[in-house]
Design a protein around this motif. Structure first.
Motif, short mmCIF file in Angstrom:
data_model
loop_
_atom_site.label_atom_id
_atom_site.label_comp_id
_atom_site.label_asym_id
_atom_site.label_seq_id
_atom_site.Cartn_x
_atom_site.Cartn_y
_atom_site.Cartn_z
N ILE A 154 8.24 -40.64 -4.98
CA ILE A 154 9.27 -41.76 -4.86
C ILE A 154 10.70 -41.37 -5.31
CG2 ILE A 154 9.70 -44.04 -5.72
CD1 ILE A 154 6.69 -44.51 -5.65
N TRP A 155 10.49 -40.64 -6.60
CA TRP A 155 11.98 -40.29 -7.04
C TRP A 155 12.65 -39.31 -6.12
CZ3 TRP A 155 13.18 -35.44 -8.96
CH2 TRP A 155 14.23 -35.27 -9.70
N GLY A 156 11.76 -38.34 -5.71
CA GLY A 156 12.42 -37.25 -4.82
C GLY A 156 12.97 -37.88 -3.48
N VAL A 157 12.22 -38.93 -2.83
CA VAL A 157 12.74 -39.47 -1.55
C VAL A 157 13.98 -40.35 -1.87
CG1 VAL A 157 12.24 -41.14 -0.01
CG2 VAL A 157 10.29 -39.63 -0.74
N ILE A 158 13.92 -40.89 -3.07
CA ILE A 158 15.34 -41.71 -3.37
C ILE A 158 16.30 -40.83 -3.58
CG2 ILE A 158 16.36 -43.48 -4.96
CD1 ILE A 158 13.57 -44.56 -5.14
N MET A 159 16.45 -39.85 -4.43
CA MET A 159 17.45 -38.88 -4.78
C MET A 159 17.86 -38.23 -3.37
SD MET A 159 17.71 -35.73 -6.86
CE MET A 159 16.64 -34.72 -5.95
N LEU A 160 17.02 -37.52 -2.84
CA LEU A 160 17.25 -36.77 -1.45
C LEU A 160 17.83 -37.75 -0.23
CD1 LEU A 160 14.38 -34.34 -1.44
CD2 LEU A 160 16.76 -33.84 -1.79
N ALA A 161 17.40 -38.92 -0.26
CA ALA A 161 17.89 -39.67 0.64
C ALA A 161 19.36 -40.18 0.44
CB ALA A 161 17.22 -41.04 0.80
N MET A 162 19.56 -40.34 -0.71
CA MET A 162 21.16 -40.57 -1.29
C MET A 162 21.92 -39.46 -1.04
SD MET A 162 20.42 -43.49 -4.32
CE MET A 162 22.34 -43.53 -4.78
N LEU A 163 21.22 -38.44 -1.39
CA LEU A 163 22.29 -37.13 -1.14
C LEU A 163 22.51 -36.79 0.09
CD1 LEU A 163 20.89 -34.37 -3.63
CD2 LEU A 163 23.15 -35.21 -3.53
N GLY A 164 21.48 -37.16 1.26
CA GLY A 164 21.73 -37.07 2.57
C GLY A 164 22.68 -37.78 3.07
N ILE A 165 22.82 -39.41 2.58
CA ILE A 165 23.90 -40.20 3.02
C ILE A 165 25.17 -39.59 2.44
CG2 ILE A 165 24.63 -42.58 2.48
CD1 ILE A 165 21.72 -43.49 2.53
N PHE A 166 25.12 -39.25 1.26
CA PHE A 166 26.56 -38.74 0.64
C PHE A 166 27.29 -37.63 1.36
CE2 PHE A 166 25.28 -41.13 -3.26
CZ PHE A 166 25.84 -42.34 -3.12
N PHE A 167 26.27 -36.53 1.87
CA PHE A 167 26.65 -35.49 2.36
C PHE A 167 27.04 -35.94 4.04
CE2 PHE A 167 24.34 -32.62 -0.80
CZ PHE A 167 25.30 -31.69 -0.82
N SER A 168 26.46 -36.93 4.51
CA SER A 168 26.55 -37.30 6.06
C SER A 168 28.03 -37.93 6.04
CB SER A 168 25.73 -38.15 6.26
OG SER A 168 24.36 -37.21 6.54
N ILE A 169 28.40 -38.66 5.00
CA ILE A 169 29.75 -39.29 4.99
C ILE A 169 30.83 -38.29 4.44
CG2 ILE A 169 28.68 -41.51 4.87
CD1 ILE A 169 29.50 -41.70 1.93
N HIS A 170 30.83 -37.25 4.03
CA HIS A 170 31.43 -35.98 3.78
C HIS A 170 32.07 -36.43 2.45
CE1 HIS A 170 31.79 -35.92 8.19
NE2 HIS A 170 30.81 -35.21 7.95
N SER A 171 31.24 -36.63 1.47
CA SER A 171 31.88 -36.94 0.04
C SER A 171 32.26 -35.69 -0.68
CB SER A 171 30.60 -37.47 -0.79
OG SER A 171 31.08 -37.51 -2.15
N ALA A 172 33.54 -36.27 -1.08
CA ALA A 172 34.50 -34.69 -1.42
C ALA A 172 33.97 -34.37 -2.75
CB ALA A 172 35.90 -35.23 -1.92
N VAL A 173 33.18 -35.10 -3.66
CA VAL A 173 32.41 -34.52 -4.84
C VAL A 173 31.62 -33.52 -4.85
CG1 VAL A 173 31.21 -35.44 -6.85
CG2 VAL A 173 32.95 -36.69 -6.02
N LEU A 174 30.95 -33.43 -3.37
CA LEU A 174 29.79 -32.58 -3.16
C LEU A 174 30.31 -31.27 -2.49
CD1 LEU A 174 27.33 -35.22 -1.96
CD2 LEU A 174 27.24 -33.94 -4.25
N ILE A 175 31.56 -30.80 -2.53
CA ILE A 175 32.05 -29.80 -1.87
C ILE A 175 31.39 -28.48 -2.50
CG2 ILE A 175 34.18 -29.68 -3.10
CD1 ILE A 175 33.94 -28.86 0.53
N GLU A 176 31.28 -28.54 -3.72
CA GLU A 176 30.73 -27.42 -4.21
C GLU A 176 29.33 -27.11 -3.86
OE1 GLU A 176 31.15 -27.89 -8.39
OE2 GLU A 176 33.33 -27.84 -8.48
N ASP A 177 28.88 -28.08 -3.31
CA ASP A 177 27.10 -27.75 -2.81
C ASP A 177 27.30 -27.54 -1.39
OD1 ASP A 177 26.20 -28.20 -5.32
OD2 ASP A 177 26.03 -30.43 -4.93
N VAL A 178 28.28 -27.33 -0.66
CA VAL A 178 28.40 -27.05 0.82
C VAL A 178 28.93 -25.47 0.83
CG1 VAL A 178 29.57 -27.41 2.89
CG2 VAL A 178 29.04 -29.18 1.33
#
Length: 98
Positions: A19-43
């Motif tokens: 449950i924790w993994g699904v919530i975390m990864l779904a949120m990360l997927g959403i933030f990567f899909s909207i091109h969040s500038a904070v996550l540029i280091e992980d691209v």
């Protein structure tokens, strides 16, 4: 009992982690899909991609990483379903009379 692989505590732990993994990864997927500038280091961006005036390649990399996060979330869902089945089998085992 047929199909019983893990005990009740391990099944419950697997369910909580799933449950924790699904919530975390779904949120990360959403933030990567909207091109969040904070996550540029992980691209996986190269120096040449940063100098390119057209940001489309970077956006494509963001979408690729977001898609990978969604795939990982689905895998966590499958493990959560497996853990749920194991919890049910353990509950049935408690009620069986030998």
């Amino acid at each position: 009992m047929r199909g019983l692989i893990c005990g009740p505590k391990l099944a419950a732990c697997g369910m909580v982690l799933s449950i924790w993994g699904v919530i975390m990864l779904a949120m990360l997927g959403i933030f990567f899909s909207i091109h969040s500038a904070v996550l540029i280091e992980d691209v996986p961006v190269t120096e040449d991609d940063m100098k390119d005036p057209n940001p489309q390649k970077i956006y494509d990399l963001y979408n690729k990483v977001g898609y990978n996060c969604f795939i990982a979330a689905v895998i966590y869902m499958l493990f959560g379903a497996f853990s749920c089945c194991q919890m049910r089998l353990n509950k049935q085992k408690e009620y069986l009379v030998h």
